[in-house]
Design a protein around this motif. Structure first.
Motif, mmCIF file in Angstrom:
data_model
loop_
_atom_site.group_PDB
_atom_site.id
_atom_site.type_symbol
_atom_site.label_atom_id
_atom_site.label_comp_id
_atom_site.label_asym_id
_atom_site.label_seq_id
_atom_site.Cartn_x
_atom_site.Cartn_y
_atom_site.Cartn_z
ATOM 1 N N UNK A 111 28.070 45.486 58.424
ATOM 2 C CA UNK A 111 26.619 45.679 58.350
ATOM 3 C C UNK A 111 26.008 45.415 59.715
ATOM 4 N N UNK A 112 25.212 46.356 60.165
ATOM 5 C CA UNK A 112 24.508 46.171 61.440
ATOM 6 C C UNK A 112 23.229 45.372 61.258
ATOM 7 N N UNK A 113 22.869 45.138 59.997
ATOM 8 C CA UNK A 113 21.603 44.443 59.722
ATOM 9 C C UNK A 113 21.817 43.050 59.128
ATOM 10 N N UNK A 114 23.075 42.650 58.929
ATOM 11 C CA UNK A 114 23.361 41.339 58.338
ATOM 12 C C UNK A 114 24.529 40.694 59.066
ATOM 13 N N UNK A 115 24.215 39.801 60.017
ATOM 14 C CA UNK A 115 25.247 39.158 60.821
ATOM 15 C C UNK A 115 26.095 38.180 60.007
ATOM 16 N N UNK A 116 25.595 37.776 58.830
ATOM 17 C CA UNK A 116 26.308 36.797 58.019
ATOM 18 C C UNK A 116 27.339 37.444 57.089
ATOM 19 N N UNK A 117 27.365 38.768 57.041
ATOM 20 C CA UNK A 117 28.288 39.447 56.132
ATOM 21 C C UNK A 117 29.726 39.269 56.613
ATOM 22 N N UNK A 118 30.610 38.842 55.704
ATOM 23 C CA UNK A 118 32.007 38.596 56.033
ATOM 24 C C UNK A 118 32.917 39.172 54.945
ATOM 25 N N UNK A 119 34.092 39.626 55.326
ATOM 26 C CA UNK A 119 35.059 40.035 54.303
ATOM 27 C C UNK A 119 35.515 38.820 53.509
ATOM 28 N N UNK A 120 35.642 38.973 52.199
ATOM 29 C CA UNK A 120 36.045 37.867 51.337
ATOM 30 C C UNK A 120 36.957 38.375 50.230
ATOM 31 N N UNK A 121 37.818 37.480 49.767
ATOM 32 C CA UNK A 121 38.665 37.773 48.616
ATOM 33 C C UNK A 121 38.463 36.647 47.610
ATOM 34 N N UNK A 122 38.324 37.008 46.333
ATOM 35 C CA UNK A 122 38.075 36.028 45.285
ATOM 36 C C UNK A 122 39.174 36.115 44.222
ATOM 37 N N UNK A 123 39.563 34.961 43.715
ATOM 38 C CA UNK A 123 40.555 34.885 42.641
ATOM 39 C C UNK A 123 39.972 34.061 41.502
ATOM 40 N N UNK A 124 40.173 34.519 40.279
ATOM 41 C CA UNK A 124 39.697 33.767 39.120
ATOM 42 C C UNK A 124 40.680 33.915 37.970
ATOM 43 N N UNK A 125 41.109 32.777 37.426
ATOM 44 C CA UNK A 125 42.002 32.765 36.269
ATOM 45 C C UNK A 125 41.333 31.950 35.170
ATOM 46 N N UNK A 126 40.748 32.605 34.160
ATOM 47 C CA UNK A 126 40.053 31.884 33.094
ATOM 48 C C UNK A 126 40.984 31.087 32.205
ATOM 49 N N UNK A 127 42.271 31.404 32.233
ATOM 50 C CA UNK A 127 43.237 30.723 31.378
ATOM 51 C C UNK A 127 43.467 29.276 31.810
ATOM 52 N N UNK A 128 43.278 29.003 33.110
ATOM 53 C CA UNK A 128 43.453 27.640 33.622
ATOM 54 C C UNK A 128 42.206 27.184 34.388
ATOM 55 N N UNK A 129 41.101 27.946 34.253
ATOM 56 C CA UNK A 129 39.829 27.624 34.932
ATOM 57 C C UNK A 129 40.042 27.412 36.426
ATOM 58 N N UNK A 130 40.694 28.365 37.063
ATOM 59 C CA UNK A 130 40.976 28.255 38.496
ATOM 60 C C UNK A 130 40.202 29.321 39.268
ATOM 61 N N UNK A 131 39.490 28.857 40.279
ATOM 62 C CA UNK A 131 38.751 29.750 41.161
ATOM 63 C C UNK A 131 39.145 29.453 42.604
ATOM 64 N N UNK A 132 39.311 30.510 43.400
ATOM 65 C CA UNK A 132 39.596 30.330 44.820
ATOM 66 C C UNK A 132 38.972 31.494 45.590
#
Length: 269
Positions: A111-132
């Protein structure tokens, strides 16, 4: 055309993948018991040969059909200057959901209009309530977040049913006549002016692709609006693929995130 007023409560998700054509190339074939020369039998609940008659019925059928299977959902949002077409932002958000509810989402783009934008990867497993989460920075530094207590509603469910309901409600959506007798229908809508989610939109067009079972396989929404005093053209594309065949495995970096947090819940950022 007169403006239409509608109120939308939708979570703005960050963008989509660069998959081929937005209308996709999958053409599901109805089982033999659904094949008929009666075109009404080919139309999903909420659809008639004229268009979307019941937005809630169509969106609900879509949600149930997609939620019951593993899936890959990709959204791309592209922003260009309305005056000269120069690219201001191009973001993608892809979420993969397994049969057991585990989710892996990836946010990419620039984004040329948002300097705070960063690539991110999210993981979520509801079976063990794990988020990363793993986040990159312009200098190459990688940061991690890990938690055992995260609300799964923070993540896209990969259906976009709420978004579809809103669009089908506020727009006068028709079925392309040449697709009425087919197992996959093309939906179309356009408005010169529209008040949508508290914003005035201009030159609005919507194209969607829905199969006989009610699954909206893809859609493309385009419109012009004002952002920060600048007139921009926004293109939002969503495509749902790999229904019933998406597989999700716990990434190796999740263990790194857990170790860095000491194995305890870390504050979400």
């Amino acid at each position: 055309m007169p403006s239409r007023i509608a109120s939308l409560a939708v979570v703005s998700l960050l963008l989509l993948s660069g998959c081929g054509g937005i209308l996709g190339d999958e053409s599901p074939t109805p089982p033999s018991e659904n094949r008929t020369n009666d075109s009404a039998r080919w139309l999903a609940p909420g659809l008639t040969s004229d268009g979307v008659e019941d937005a809630e019925a169509l969106a609900s059928t879509h949600r149930r059909s997609v939620e019951s299977r593993s899936r890959t959902a990709a959204m791309r949002t592209q922003v260009t200057a309305a005056e000269n077409g120069s690219l201001l932002s191009n973001r993608s958000y892809v979420v993969r959901v397994a049969d057991d509810g585990r989710r892996l989402a990836e946010q990419t783009g620039d984004s040329r209009t948002d300097d705070e934008y960063r690539p991110r990867v999210y993981w979520y497993d509801p079976n063990v309530s794990e988020y990363a989460a793993r986040s990159g920075a312009n200098d190459g530094e990688v940061s991690y977040t890990y938690s055992r207590e995260t609300n799964g509603e923070l993540f896209s469910d990969g259906t976009y049913a709420d978004r579809l309901y809103s669009l089908f409600t506020v727009l006068n959506v028709s079925v392309a006549p040449e697709t009425v007798d087919r197992s996959v229908h093309r939906l179309e809508a356009s408005e010169r002016s529209l008040l949508f989610d508290g914003r005035e939109l201009r030159n609005v067009t919507l194209t969607a692709r829905v199969d006989y079972s009610g699954v909206v396989r893809s859609y493309e929404l385009q419109y012009e609006t004002e952002r920060g005093g600048t007139s921009v053209r926004i293109t939002e594309r969503v495509r749902i693929t790999d229904l019933g065949s998406t597989e999700v495995e716990r990434p190796e970096w999740v263990e790194t995130a857990r170790n860095e947090s000491g194995g305890s819940a870390a504050a979400l950022t």
